[in-house]
Design a protein around this motif. Structure first.
Motif, PDB file in Angstrom:
ATOM      1  N   ARG A 141      11.404   3.839  19.696  1.00 37.08           N
ATOM      2  CA  ARG A 141      11.469   2.628  18.867  1.00 37.08           C
ATOM      3  C   ARG A 141      10.291   2.573  17.895  1.00 37.08           C
ATOM      4  O   ARG A 141      10.443   2.216  16.729  1.00 37.08           O
ATOM      5  CB  ARG A 141      11.476   1.401  19.773  1.00 37.08           C
ATOM      6  N   HIS A 142       9.096   2.942  18.365  1.00 38.71           N
ATOM      7  CA  HIS A 142       7.927   2.918  17.490  1.00 38.71           C
ATOM      8  C   HIS A 142       8.063   3.923  16.348  1.00 38.71           C
ATOM      9  O   HIS A 142       7.704   3.622  15.199  1.00 38.71           O
ATOM     10  CB  HIS A 142       6.666   3.229  18.298  1.00 38.71           C
ATOM     11  N   ALA A 143       8.558   5.124  16.666  1.00 40.45           N
ATOM     12  CA  ALA A 143       8.771   6.112  15.611  1.00 40.45           C
ATOM     13  C   ALA A 143       9.788   5.591  14.595  1.00 40.45           C
ATOM     14  O   ALA A 143       9.623   5.774  13.373  1.00 40.45           O
ATOM     15  CB  ALA A 143       9.231   7.442  16.219  1.00 40.45           C
ATOM     16  N   GLU A 144      10.823   4.946  15.094  1.00 42.94           N
ATOM     17  CA  GLU A 144      11.830   4.348  14.203  1.00 42.94           C
ATOM     18  C   GLU A 144      11.189   3.309  13.281  1.00 42.94           C
ATOM     19  O   GLU A 144      11.432   3.293  12.066  1.00 42.94           O
ATOM     20  CB  GLU A 144      12.923   3.687  15.046  1.00 42.94           C
ATOM     21  N   VAL A 145      10.347   2.439  13.841  1.00 45.72           N
ATOM     22  CA  VAL A 145       9.737   1.354  13.082  1.00 45.72           C
ATOM     23  C   VAL A 145       8.802   1.894  11.997  1.00 45.72           C
ATOM     24  O   VAL A 145       8.884   1.494  10.824  1.00 45.72           O
ATOM     25  CB  VAL A 145       8.968   0.410  14.030  1.00 45.72           C
ATOM     26  N   TYR A 146       7.904   2.808  12.373  1.00 39.62           N
ATOM     27  CA  TYR A 146       6.960   3.336  11.388  1.00 39.62           C
ATOM     28  C   TYR A 146       7.679   4.169  10.327  1.00 39.62           C
ATOM     29  O   TYR A 146       7.317   4.127   9.145  1.00 39.62           O
ATOM     30  CB  TYR A 146       5.878   4.163  12.080  1.00 39.62           C
ATOM     31  N   GLY A 147       8.695   4.924  10.752  1.00 38.04           N
ATOM     32  CA  GLY A 147       9.464   5.696   9.782  1.00 38.04           C
ATOM     33  C   GLY A 147      10.160   4.799   8.773  1.00 38.04           C
ATOM     34  O   GLY A 147      10.166   5.076   7.569  1.00 38.04           O
ATOM     35  N   ARG A 148      10.727   3.708   9.259  1.00 36.09           N
ATOM     36  CA  ARG A 148      11.422   2.790   8.348  1.00 36.09           C
ATOM     37  C   ARG A 148      10.442   2.116   7.389  1.00 36.09           C
ATOM     38  O   ARG A 148      10.727   1.967   6.191  1.00 36.09           O
ATOM     39  CB  ARG A 148      12.175   1.735   9.165  1.00 36.09           C
ATOM     40  N   PHE A 149       9.283   1.713   7.896  1.00 32.43           N
ATOM     41  CA  PHE A 149       8.277   1.072   7.044  1.00 32.43           C
ATOM     42  C   PHE A 149       7.831   2.021   5.928  1.00 32.43           C
ATOM     43  O   PHE A 149       7.723   1.622   4.764  1.00 32.43           O
ATOM     44  CB  PHE A 149       7.080   0.643   7.894  1.00 32.43           C
ATOM     45  N   LEU A 150       7.594   3.277   6.280  1.00 32.39           N
ATOM     46  CA  LEU A 150       7.143   4.246   5.280  1.00 32.39           C
ATOM     47  C   LEU A 150       8.239   4.557   4.265  1.00 32.39           C
ATOM     48  O   LEU A 150       7.970   4.661   3.066  1.00 32.39           O
ATOM     49  CB  LEU A 150       6.682   5.528   5.976  1.00 32.39           C
ATOM     50  N   HIS A 151       9.463   4.707   4.733  1.00 31.17           N
ATOM     51  CA  HIS A 151      10.561   5.042   3.826  1.00 31.17           C
ATOM     52  C   HIS A 151      10.913   3.876   2.905  1.00 31.17           C
ATOM     53  O   HIS A 151      11.051   4.055   1.687  1.00 31.17           O
ATOM     54  CB  HIS A 151      11.805   5.446   4.628  1.00 31.17           C
ATOM     55  N   GLU A 152      11.070   2.683   3.494  1.00 29.94           N
ATOM     56  CA  GLU A 152      11.628   1.563   2.734  1.00 29.94           C
ATOM     57  C   GLU A 152      10.583   0.743   1.995  1.00 29.94           C
ATOM     58  O   GLU A 152      10.886   0.154   0.954  1.00 29.94           O
ATOM     59  CB  GLU A 152      12.417   0.636   3.673  1.00 29.94           C
ATOM     60  N   LYS A 153       9.366   0.676   2.536  1.00 30.76           N
ATOM     61  CA  LYS A 153       8.376  -0.236   1.961  1.00 30.76           C
ATOM     62  C   LYS A 153       7.269   0.463   1.171  1.00 30.76           C
ATOM     63  O   LYS A 153       6.715  -0.124   0.255  1.00 30.76           O
ATOM     64  CB  LYS A 153       7.751  -1.085   3.074  1.00 30.76           C
ATOM     65  N   ILE A 154       6.911   1.673   1.549  1.00 36.57           N
ATOM     66  CA  ILE A 154       5.844   2.382   0.842  1.00 36.57           C
ATOM     67  C   ILE A 154       6.398   3.535   0.011  1.00 36.57           C
ATOM     68  O   ILE A 154       5.916   3.822  -1.078  1.00 36.57           O
ATOM     69  CB  ILE A 154       4.774   2.882   1.829  1.00 36.57           C
ATOM     70  N   GLY A 155       7.436   4.206   0.516  1.00 37.26           N
ATOM     71  CA  GLY A 155       8.066   5.275  -0.251  1.00 37.26           C
ATOM     72  C   GLY A 155       7.248   6.545  -0.343  1.00 37.26           C
ATOM     73  O   GLY A 155       7.384   7.316  -1.296  1.00 37.26           O
ATOM     74  N   MET A 156       6.384   6.783   0.646  1.00 37.05           N
ATOM     75  CA  MET A 156       5.534   7.968   0.643  1.00 37.05           C
ATOM     76  C   MET A 156       5.106   8.263   2.073  1.00 37.05           C
ATOM     77  O   MET A 156       4.896   7.351   2.873  1.00 37.05           O
ATOM     78  CB  MET A 156       4.304   7.740  -0.232  1.00 37.05           C
ATOM     79  N   LEU A 157       4.977   9.557   2.418  1.00 37.12           N
ATOM     80  CA  LEU A 157       4.465   9.980   3.711  1.00 37.12           C
ATOM     81  C   LEU A 157       3.419  11.066   3.513  1.00 37.12           C
ATOM     82  O   LEU A 157       3.368  11.702   2.459  1.00 37.12           O
ATOM     83  CB  LEU A 157       5.575  10.535   4.621  1.00 37.12           C
ATOM     84  N   TYR A 158       2.599  11.271   4.546  1.00 39.12           N
ATOM     85  CA  TYR A 158       1.638  12.364   4.588  1.00 39.12           C
ATOM     86  C   TYR A 158       1.936  13.238   5.799  1.00 39.12           C
ATOM     87  O   TYR A 158       2.413  12.730   6.825  1.00 39.12           O
ATOM     88  CB  TYR A 158       0.208  11.830   4.693  1.00 39.12           C
ATOM     89  N   PRO A 159       1.678  14.535   5.707  1.00 39.38           N
ATOM     90  CA  PRO A 159       1.848  15.408   6.882  1.00 39.38           C
ATOM     91  C   PRO A 159       0.875  15.013   7.992  1.00 39.38           C
ATOM     92  O   PRO A 159      -0.104  14.284   7.769  1.00 39.38           O
ATOM     93  CB  PRO A 159       1.522  16.803   6.342  1.00 39.38           C
ATOM     94  N   ILE A 160       1.122  15.512   9.190  1.00 37.27           N
ATOM     95  CA  ILE A 160       0.247  15.240  10.321  1.00 37.27           C
ATOM     96  C   ILE A 160      -1.134  15.832  10.050  1.00 37.27           C
ATOM     97  O   ILE A 160      -1.263  16.942   9.534  1.00 37.27           O
ATOM     98  CB  ILE A 160       0.849  15.800  11.634  1.00 37.27           C
ATOM     99  N   ASN A 161      -2.163  15.063  10.361  1.00 39.28           N
ATOM    100  CA  ASN A 161      -3.533  15.528  10.187  1.00 39.28           C
ATOM    101  C   ASN A 161      -3.808  16.705  11.115  1.00 39.28           C
ATOM    102  O   ASN A 161      -3.328  16.747  12.242  1.00 39.28           O
ATOM    103  CB  ASN A 161      -4.480  14.366  10.497  1.00 39.28           C
ATOM    104  N   ASP A 162      -4.599  17.662  10.657  1.00 37.21           N
ATOM    105  CA  ASP A 162      -4.845  18.886  11.433  1.00 37.21           C
ATOM    106  C   ASP A 162      -5.455  18.598  12.802  1.00 37.21           C
ATOM    107  O   ASP A 162      -5.105  19.241  13.800  1.00 37.21           O
ATOM    108  CB  ASP A 162      -5.771  19.826  10.651  1.00 37.21           C
ATOM    109  N   ASN A 163      -6.387  17.653  12.872  1.00 42.80           N
ATOM    110  CA  ASN A 163      -7.046  17.381  14.150  1.00 42.80           C
ATOM    111  C   ASN A 163      -6.117  16.679  15.136  1.00 42.80           C
ATOM    112  O   ASN A 163      -6.142  16.955  16.331  1.00 42.80           O
ATOM    113  CB  ASN A 163      -8.311  16.552  13.930  1.00 42.80           C
ATOM    114  N   LEU A 164      -5.304  15.757  14.643  1.00 41.91           N
ATOM    115  CA  LEU A 164      -4.310  15.128  15.519  1.00 41.91           C
ATOM    116  C   LEU A 164      -3.316  16.177  16.012  1.00 41.91           C
ATOM    117  O   LEU A 164      -2.940  16.195  17.188  1.00 41.91           O
ATOM    118  CB  LEU A 164      -3.577  14.012  14.772  1.00 41.91           C
TER     119      LEU A 164
END
Length: 405
Positions: A141-164
């Motif tokens: 559910r959390h992945a769904e929520v953050y994915g939707r926020f990034l897609h619909e509200k910000i329209g941009m994503l970043y790749p996973i940080n190397d250290n994470l």
């Protein structure tokens, strides 16, 4: 549009494969279990919620100021780069920072979902498997929520940080069944809770505030799960085994501390990597943010029994040693209360609007039909009934699927 097209930087291969080792463990004991974990399992079932209905996705978000971040909190504020930026440039920078931050939340939640699945597979006790099953649903559910926020509200994503990515890989490659607990439940989840909380408590924007409050309500249970399970198990470890876990914690904490710079964002604005790193290290806001991020990790590590001399020295070096005395139970209770209070405020406002609509409809009908005072009085009684019904159902609404239709 494919998610790949929204990444600010090329994420590389669309699939990251981690070779895994370790045993899948079955338990034939179905009757007994630890009362604390079974109670947490029941709570995990009771607290499931539907993100498409509990969160008000109709709320508008300005992608160029999604969190209301003040100028002083920007790493480049006060530098020559900031003075050269136009207002549009600064809006673009806010968008990139929010996209970077919430992308790490998104990737971390997918990692947590995979770790929860690994715990279900590897942990020897059925009560822990049962709770982990509820956590896997939470993380989805959390992945769904953050994915939707990034897609619909910000329209941009970043790749996973190397250290994470490095910490996630180390956690999932380890064959010992307790390591997904330690890497995810204690380190990554603990860091995430603190990061979520800082944004939740400072943003004036209602949609990200809702998202973070509701996610944190779940995450508080996950950290409690890790504490319970590992505290029991780590009492049985030898000194050598305990030192191995402490070394893992030390390395993981340094990795997470260093991943908080957001250098990738500054590089996209033409700032060389070395200068971006130095600029981040000088940022007073980032230093405070970094320290507070360990407010959930240090007391949890101490609570589960990993508190050897080398680990204490590492926390002294990071400047977070004193956080070991933080009251985790109080923090988790506050996370629960904030989410419930937000629900109560939201749904009370919605019910008030509903009452007003009903009362207005009755009044309009009475006027159109030449109604009497008695008819108007009946309308006010009907509206009062709607309000009472709304108050009775508010708790169930908040716990379940959102506003009643």
């Amino acid at each position: 549009m494919s998610t790949h097209d929204l990444y600010a930087n090329d994420p590389g291969s669309p699939v990251w494969q981690i070779p895994a080792s370790g045993a899948a463990r079955f338990s034939w004991e179905y009757d007994e279990g630890r009362a604390r974990l079974l109670a947490l399992y029941q709570k995990g079932k009771d607290k499931q919620w539907d993100s498409t209905r509990r969160i008000d996705w109709e709320l508008e978000v300005d992608p160029y100021d999604p969190l209301g971040t003040p100028d002083e909190a920007m790493t480049v504020h006060g530098t020559r780069h900031w003075s050269r930026m136009t207002e549009k440039d600064r809006g673009d920078l806010r968008r990139h920072y929010a996209a970077w931050q919430f992308s790490q939340f998104l990737h971390g939640e997918q990692g947590a979902m995979v770790c929860a699945a690994r715990i279900i597979e590897a942990v020897p006790d059925l009560d822990a498997k049962l709770y982990s099953a509820t956590q896997a649903m939470d993380e989805a559910r959390h992945a769904e929520v953050y994915g939707r926020f990034l897609h619909e509200k910000i329209g941009m994503l970043y790749p996973i940080n190397d250290n994470l990515k490095s910490l996630l890989g180390d956690t999932l490659r380890d064959s010992r069944w307790d390591m997904p607990y330690l890497g995810m439940q204690v380190l990554i989840e603990g860091l995430a809770l603190a990061a979520f909380g800082m944004i939740r408590d400072t943003t004036k924007k209602p949609l990200p505030k809702q998202i973070l409050a509701y996610v944190m309500q779940d995450e508080a249970r996950h950290v409690a799960f890790g504490r319970m399970a590992l505290r029991d198990y780590y009492r049985q470890l030898t000194d050598a085994e305990r030192r191995e876990r402490e070394d893992f914690v030390i390395e993981g904490c340094y990795l997470m501390r260093d991943r908080l710079r957001g250098v990738e964002v500054l590089e996209n604005f033409g700032i060389p990597k070395r200068e971006a790193e130095e600029m981040s290290e000088r940022s007073e806001f980032l230093q405070l943010f970094r320290k507070l991020l360990f407010s959930r990790i240090v007391p949890c590590v101490k609570d589960i029994g990993l508190w050897g001399e080398r680990l204490q020295r590492a926390y002294l070096d990071m400047g977070v040693f004193e956080l070991g005395d933080t009251n985790l139970d109080r923090l988790m209770a506050e996370d629960e209360e904030i989410a419930e209070r937000l629900d109560a405020e939201r749904f009370a406002a919605e019910e008030a609007e509903r009452v007003a609509e009903v009362a207005q409809a009755v009044a309009d009908g009475a006027e159109a039909e030449g109604g009497t005072a008695e008819r108007a009085l009946a309308g006010s009684v009907l509206a009062g009934g709607v309000l009472a019904e709304g108050a009775d159902g508010a708790g169930a609404t908040a716990r379940g699927a959102g506003p009643r239709e």
